[in-house]
Scaffold this motif. Structure first.
Motif, short mmCIF file in Angstrom:
data_model
loop_
_atom_site.label_atom_id
_atom_site.label_comp_id
_atom_site.label_asym_id
_atom_site.label_seq_id
_atom_site.Cartn_x
_atom_site.Cartn_y
_atom_site.Cartn_z
N VAL A 14 -14.77 -1.77 -5.63
CA VAL A 14 -14.73 -0.96 -4.20
C VAL A 14 -13.68 -1.77 -3.34
N ARG A 15 -13.91 -3.18 -3.35
CA ARG A 15 -13.05 -3.85 -2.57
C ARG A 15 -11.40 -3.80 -2.88
N LYS A 16 -11.32 -3.80 -4.42
CA LYS A 16 -10.01 -3.63 -4.65
C LYS A 16 -9.45 -2.21 -4.14
N ALA A 17 -10.07 -1.28 -4.12
CA ALA A 17 -9.88 -0.02 -3.77
C ALA A 17 -9.61 0.16 -2.38
N ARG A 18 -10.36 -0.37 -1.50
CA ARG A 18 -10.29 -0.33 -0.07
C ARG A 18 -8.90 -1.29 0.24
N LYS A 19 -8.70 -2.39 -0.44
CA LYS A 19 -7.56 -3.22 0.01
C LYS A 19 -6.33 -2.24 -0.56
N TRP A 20 -6.56 -1.65 -1.47
CA TRP A 20 -5.14 -1.12 -1.81
C TRP A 20 -4.89 0.12 -0.85
N LEU A 21 -6.01 0.89 -0.47
CA LEU A 21 -5.75 2.02 0.66
C LEU A 21 -5.24 1.38 1.75
N GLU A 22 -5.66 0.34 2.19
CA GLU A 22 -5.14 -0.53 3.54
C GLU A 22 -3.62 -0.74 3.38
N GLN A 23 -3.34 -1.29 2.07
CA GLN A 23 -1.90 -1.80 1.78
C GLN A 23 -1.00 -0.38 1.93
N GLN A 24 -1.59 0.68 1.46
CA GLN A 24 -0.80 2.24 1.62
C GLN A 24 -1.00 2.69 3.16
N GLN A 25 -1.55 2.07 4.14
CA GLN A 25 -1.80 2.44 5.56
C GLN A 25 -2.33 3.77 5.51
#
Length: 117
Positions: A14-25
């Motif tokens: 979940v942390r990895k997915a949230r970080k990825w979404l944040e990187q995708q803005q």
């Protein structure tokens, strides 16, 4: 409609997915399934679209801790009840991107869902 990620905050995936979404803005809402129970109608939609074998993580520690009787899922109603009682049984994270659902984090699938918005 909006983008919602369902999961628990201390799960590595979940942390990895949230970080990825944040990187995708990507702007999204995080729904902590332990802190705020998921409505039965929402879980029913997940099961209808994805099936219980996709939504329920049968390889999890939480699943192994259930009794054999609890593991018997004959209907979607049984699955809804089980997921409400044990929210950590869900395959995490679960992405709801404007009605397109994806259980588990897969960059390609999530990117495809985001492009359809």
């Amino acid at each position: 409609m909006s983008i919602t990620v369902y999961g628990i905050p201390n799960c590595d995936t979940v942390r990895k997915a949230r970080k990825w979404l944040e990187q995708q803005q990507v702007t999204f809402h995080f729904h902590d399934v332990r802190a705020e129970p998921v409505p039965t109608s929402t879980i029913a939609v997940w099961l209808e679209q994805l099936g219980s074998d996709t939504v329920i993580n049968k390889r999890s520690t939480a699943w192994r801790q259930l009794s054999a009787e609890q593991q018997q899922i004959a209907t979607n109603e049984d699955a809804v009840r089980l997921l409400q009682e044990h929210p950590t049984l869900m395959k995490r994270p679960l992405l709801d991107c404007h009605g397109t659902l994806s259980a588990g984090f897969n960059e390609k699938l999530w990117q495809s869902a985001l492009e359809q918005r």
